[in-house]
Scaffold this active site. Sequence first.
Site, mmCIF file in Angstrom:
data_model
loop_
_atom_site.group_PDB
_atom_site.id
_atom_site.type_symbol
_atom_site.label_atom_id
_atom_site.label_comp_id
_atom_site.label_asym_id
_atom_site.label_seq_id
_atom_site.Cartn_x
_atom_site.Cartn_y
_atom_site.Cartn_z
ATOM 1 N N TYR A 21 0.836 -1.200 0.000
ATOM 2 C CA TYR A 21 0.000 0.000 0.000
ATOM 3 C C TYR A 21 0.868 1.245 0.000
ATOM 4 O O TYR A 21 2.057 1.211 0.341
ATOM 5 C CB TYR A 21 -0.980 0.009 1.185
ATOM 6 C CG TYR A 21 -0.349 0.213 2.542
ATOM 7 C CD1 TYR A 21 -0.235 1.491 3.094
ATOM 8 C CD2 TYR A 21 0.138 -0.859 3.286
ATOM 9 C CE1 TYR A 21 0.331 1.686 4.341
ATOM 10 C CE2 TYR A 21 0.692 -0.678 4.528
ATOM 11 C CZ TYR A 21 0.793 0.598 5.055
ATOM 12 O OH TYR A 21 1.364 0.790 6.291
ATOM 13 N N CYS A 22 0.248 2.358 -0.423
ATOM 14 C CA CYS A 22 0.922 3.664 -0.436
ATOM 15 C C CYS A 22 -0.123 4.713 -0.056
ATOM 16 O O CYS A 22 -0.979 4.439 0.783
ATOM 17 C CB CYS A 22 1.548 3.925 -1.805
ATOM 18 S SG CYS A 22 0.367 3.948 -3.170
ATOM 19 N N ARG A 23 -0.094 5.872 -0.657
ATOM 20 C CA ARG A 23 -1.082 6.905 -0.340
ATOM 21 C C ARG A 23 -2.346 6.709 -1.172
ATOM 22 O O ARG A 23 -3.454 6.786 -0.671
ATOM 23 C CB ARG A 23 -0.509 8.311 -0.568
ATOM 24 C CG ARG A 23 -1.473 9.431 -0.176
ATOM 25 C CD ARG A 23 -0.933 10.819 -0.450
ATOM 26 N NE ARG A 23 -0.458 11.002 -1.809
ATOM 27 C CZ ARG A 23 -1.229 11.230 -2.869
ATOM 28 N NH1 ARG A 23 -2.528 11.312 -2.733
ATOM 29 N NH2 ARG A 23 -0.701 11.391 -4.068
ATOM 30 N N TYR A 48 -3.417 4.108 1.934
ATOM 31 C CA TYR A 48 -3.368 3.977 3.395
ATOM 32 C C TYR A 48 -4.665 4.442 4.055
ATOM 33 O O TYR A 48 -5.242 3.733 4.888
ATOM 34 C CB TYR A 48 -2.168 4.769 3.921
ATOM 35 C CG TYR A 48 -2.084 4.893 5.420
ATOM 36 C CD1 TYR A 48 -1.894 3.774 6.216
ATOM 37 C CD2 TYR A 48 -2.196 6.136 6.042
ATOM 38 C CE1 TYR A 48 -1.813 3.883 7.604
ATOM 39 C CE2 TYR A 48 -2.107 6.256 7.414
ATOM 40 C CZ TYR A 48 -1.923 5.126 8.195
ATOM 41 O OH TYR A 48 -1.850 5.236 9.556
#
Length: 108
Positions: free
Chosen positions: A70-72, A98
């Site tokens: 996952y990231c932003r 996130y």
Amino acid sequence: MLRPFLKLISTGLLLIMSTTGFANEIWIDVRTTDEFNAGHLEGAAHIPYEEIAARINEITTDKNATIHLYCRSGNRSGIAQQILQSVGFTNAINEGGYEDLLRKQAGQ
């Protein structure tokens, strides 16, 4: 007298659970260090997406392990997923952003 025995059994069960299928579930935050330090999912490892190919072996060498990324927003985790797949990791999953994951957790 029974209490220490029960504690030993429960500790043993936790150890067994952590060495079975649950151990193959890996979460990796591929955001920047500043983003990770500002907040991340509990238990998630941190490898910026640009470093994922060079550093994935720090987390696992099991090409069949389930790796949640996952990231932003899901963009960088998508790139990381493609990179991991290109080097043979068959179960890399782009989990998206996130904040979305936090909302999903809160809703459960």
